[in-house]
Design a protein around this motif. Structure first.
Motif, mmCIF file in Angstrom:
data_model
loop_
_atom_site.group_PDB
_atom_site.id
_atom_site.type_symbol
_atom_site.label_atom_id
_atom_site.label_comp_id
_atom_site.label_asym_id
_atom_site.label_seq_id
_atom_site.Cartn_x
_atom_site.Cartn_y
_atom_site.Cartn_z
ATOM 1 N N LEU A 162 -13.372 -5.832 4.349
ATOM 2 C CA LEU A 162 -13.397 -4.536 3.660
ATOM 3 C C LEU A 162 -14.760 -4.315 3.012
ATOM 4 N N TYR A 218 0.841 -1.204 0.000
ATOM 5 C CA TYR A 218 0.000 0.000 0.000
ATOM 6 C C TYR A 218 0.880 1.260 0.000
ATOM 7 N N ARG A 271 -17.248 -2.211 -1.871
ATOM 8 C CA ARG A 271 -16.485 -3.438 -2.151
ATOM 9 C C ARG A 271 -17.123 -4.607 -1.411
ATOM 10 N N VAL A 313 -13.659 1.375 -0.380
ATOM 11 C CA VAL A 313 -12.377 2.058 -0.539
ATOM 12 C C VAL A 313 -12.655 3.360 -1.272
ATOM 13 N N ALA A 332 -4.309 -10.970 2.109
ATOM 14 C CA ALA A 332 -5.700 -11.126 2.552
ATOM 15 C C ALA A 332 -6.658 -10.744 1.429
ATOM 16 N N HIS A 333 -7.909 -11.163 1.566
ATOM 17 C CA HIS A 333 -8.932 -10.761 0.592
ATOM 18 C C HIS A 333 -9.042 -9.244 0.512
ATOM 19 N N SER A 334 -8.915 -8.566 1.650
ATOM 20 C CA SER A 334 -9.066 -7.108 1.652
ATOM 21 C C SER A 334 -8.037 -6.442 0.743
ATOM 22 N N PHE A 335 -6.831 -7.012 0.680
ATOM 23 C CA PHE A 335 -5.806 -6.439 -0.186
ATOM 24 C C PHE A 335 -6.282 -6.451 -1.639
ATOM 25 N N GLN A 370 -9.411 -6.805 -2.724
ATOM 26 C CA GLN A 370 -10.614 -5.980 -2.881
ATOM 27 C C GLN A 370 -10.297 -4.491 -2.920
ATOM 28 N N SER A 371 -9.167 -4.116 -2.320
ATOM 29 C CA SER A 371 -8.853 -2.684 -2.282
ATOM 30 C C SER A 371 -8.475 -2.163 -3.670
ATOM 31 N N TYR A 372 -8.189 -3.076 -4.602
ATOM 32 C CA TYR A 372 -7.871 -2.680 -5.981
ATOM 33 C C TYR A 372 -9.114 -2.817 -6.853
ATOM 34 N N GLU A 373 -9.108 -2.057 -7.926
ATOM 35 C CA GLU A 373 -10.233 -2.108 -8.865
ATOM 36 C C GLU A 373 -10.386 -3.510 -9.436
#
Lengths: 473, 473
Positions: free
Chosen positions: A334, A25, A342, A337, B202-205, B207-210
């Motif tokens: 999450l 990140y 999401r 964002v 993690a899944h959140s990583f 999901q944080s991307y488009e």
């Protein structure tokens, strides 16, 4: 362990992947994106009809102290993390917000219990700490609440420290008191969280004397106002209760009063009845009967169903470890964002996560008991049409119900927004809220499933986002 | 938590009754009597055929620092303890001796694993600490050893921190590595005990991307040598593996290599076979398959029995909580006071405790594997006639077996007698000793019960003392 001791480790009290993701990140300049995460669980433990939410105050303490000291930075240096990222970590602190149900709230599967709004990197880095604290304390508070319900007003004491999972005992005993235990044997937690501590005596104490009567006498000499004699070291009926009665009479002659006796083996229903009769026949009606030995909510219920004249239960292993579940399956997912929804997909509709910032309203039935909960978008101030999460044919109108906001802002810009609540206050919350939960959800066998619905808007957004994702592959 | 942090609390890290009993010992001038206590357990956890003994080095650290600081004394003052006793506690330290099996030893029910010889009050005051540490670490080392046996040489990583029982995670991850895990996600324990740490994403990583490919690409840019792509955020086969293969090829063009992919949901046997074929077809034979999601030893065995091409297992909740048992039933029982034998009676012959100071000899069969253990009085240097603890008709002659002393002096006059062993050394002990344990004791289903016999002399002393006690009532 107090929070000042924790300061030097809270940053590293995490899963390794949180730090590798954080470095990505940071390197990709994504760390300042705003993110929303939900804490929730999918299944009540112990086949319970409810869960007690516990650990929030401890979590806030830790988050306020979350940092990376030089020894932490050095450790990460040796594991290949990059200098610019480490410089960022040196100054790291949590500056986000947390919205949450109150600690001690009665909560249910598949509804958010707590929501974090923060920079992506901050929200990500506190995940493991948050799950570690909330999952365990909620598990133990729930288990204890069940044990206390089974005990029907009789005192329950946490005797679990020796079988607790290592230092887990520290927060476990706190959660046990919040869940309804009257006291704990754990002196360390007693000091740290201002909990009532109590205890009786061990077999070794009695064995260390030539005979049992001498041991009881020595104890009652030193603690004349607080003696509970353990009577099963040699033989509860042939030896232990005889010597306890003898000592109780000696105490009476000195104007003292034996508080109780403890049974720790054998058939506790049979023995407690026999012992009660012997005490009553000896005009010792005020001497209480305490029992222990692998108790749990089911065994306590069964003993009382059989009329066992027990005044207090000492509960150890099963309480402090939350056996047989041993863990609450709480997750942290999450949901947005930079303001964009999401979600995580799943073949199972109940395992789809809910997108966007959400809160929860509780609906009350006419008799002022909990009727059901509704998950809504934060921009929805009240619930109207409520839909089932996976069955479109099930819906109802919430307009006629009294509604209560369950979410409060508890951390703002990284700091606690209100004074810390004491264990005693949180324990009272649990008691009060459990009284508002209908009995059919408190039943041990096949409890009635509590309604948790979605607002129509939330359901629509979830279904639309799901379709959009699925259209991409 | 390091030992300097623990200093201020180890004295109070105990059950309240230890302190009340201690005050009685002190007031009755009994505290300087010499006492012997045994640590042992009655049942292997997980229906296992063996248990891994773990936690000894941590226990010795704590015992060397066991003390009551002024804030502890003040707390006890407020709970009614008497001044002369508190003055004694102010100067308290453990000055006794501990004889023990080595940490990492393979141990069995109903044999002493460790023996404390100290003044009665010292031996009593360390009880809770000792049980809390040894019970949990032994539980987790045993669980992990079983998981690692099931994995048949494939790597196992401890992913349990988020579901661990609070701060129990600290020693739990240490025990997991000792039990055979290759790495842990727990960074704090990694630093404290010098453990190998590892993680994926993690899944959140993602999901944080488009989109998923962009997320994989970002991660592989920052960690080109250590990327394991989590592929089930949207759909493992339709999306995740496609994007992982795409990124792996992009990495190849840069001379880099994707380490692996991780599956975290769905049928892991079915998906791992599909994914393996897709990777192989894409000429990515070296990309490893990691799986996780509610694994335990039974599920891992079943996956491998079905030929699932898995290279590494991430095991979380079940490993770090020792589910479903959640606790080892280890106890600490008085066996002598001032040289006089003591025991606890029970209606069940197997629950009688064994009087006096004892040690254990291990017998080896002709192929140099463990044959059985014998519990003897300390004055017996070797085993001859070995008898069954409760069935007089069962006995054999140990004279023809190679015999090995299992007890060593590890604490003398309150101090460690030898250099502290590293986690790596203890882990090697576990591996080496497990190889010496016959396979039939390692079987998951109904394992062969390992022989633990008594010397004839010990059995005779136990039976005599039992008769003497019973003649008194």
């Amino acid at each position: 362990m107090n929070t000042s001791q924790l300061k030097s480790f809270s940053g590293l009290y995490t899963d390794f992947y949180q730090l590798t993701m954080a470095q990505v990140y940071f390197k990709k300049q994504k760390h300042l994106a705003t993110a929303t995460f939900d804490y929730f669980f999918r299944k009540n433990p112990f086949e319970s009809g409810f869960t007690v939410f516990c650990g929030l105050e401890d979590l806030i303490d830790e988050i306020e102290n979350f940092q990376f000291d030089e020894s932490a930075i050095e450790f990460l240096q040796n594991h290949g993390f990059e200098e610019d990222f480490l410089s960022f970590l040196r100054k790291f602190e949590f500056t986000g917000s947390i919205y949450s149900m109150q600690e001690g709230e009665i909560v249910f599967p598949n509804e958010p219990v707590l929501r974090v709004e923060a920079n992506l990197i901050e929200a990500q880095l506190i995940e493991t700490l948050l799950l570690n604290i909330l999952n365990y304390e909620s598990l133990i508070a729930t288990k204890t609440a069940r044990v206390v319900l089974a005990a029907k007003g009789r005192a329950v004491s946490d005797f679990g420290m020796r079988r607790a999972q290592g230092l887990g005992s520290i927060h476990g005993s706190r959660a046990a008191i919040i869940g309804g235990a009257s006291s704990t044997s754990n002196v360390y937690s007693g000091k740290l969280f201002n909990l009532p501590v109590a205890g009786t005596m061990a077999h070794s104490f009695i064995q260390s004397y030539e005979d049992e009567h001498e041991a009881f006498k020595a104890y009652s000499d030193v603690f004349p106002e607080n003696s509970i004699m353990l009577i099963d070291t040699y033989d509860s009926l042939k030896s232990g209760i005889q010597n306890a009665i003898k000592v109780a009479r000696e105490m009476q002659l000195r104007g003292q009063h034996l508080v109780g006796i403890r049974l720790d083996s054998g058939d506790l229903a049979y023995l407690s009845k026999k012992v009660r009769k012997m005490l009553d026949d000896a005009d010792l009606k005020n001497v209480k009967i305490v029992v222990s030995n692998q108790l749990d909510e089911h065994l306590i219920k069964s003993l009382l169903d059989q009329g066992a004249p027990i005044d207090m239960f000492g509960v150890g292993t099963n309480l402090i470890t939350g056996k047989p579940n041993a863990a609450l399956d709480g997750v942290y997912k999450l949901s947005s964002v930079d303001g964009q929804n999401r979600m995580k997909l799943s073949d199972n509709a109940e395992k789809l996560t809910l997108p966007g910032a959400k809160h929860v309203m509780r609906l009350y039935s006419e008799d002022n008991l909990f009727y059901g909960d509704v998950v809504l978008k934060t921009e929805e101030p009240a619930a109207f049409k409520v839909v089932h999460p996976s069955d479109p044919s099930k819906h109802f109108d919430a307009g006629n119900f009294r509604q209560e906001h369950l979410f409060q802002l508890v951390v703002k810009n990284g700091s606690r927004t209100a004074e810390k609540k004491s264990v005693r206050e949180i324990k009272q919350t649990v008691q009060y809220r459990l009284e508002q939960l209908p009995d059919e959800h408190k039943r041990f066998e096949n409890p009635h499933v509590y309604k948790v619905g979605l607002s129509e808007k939330l359901k629509r957004e979830r279904d639309q986002l799901k379709s959009r994702y699925e259209s991409q592959f």
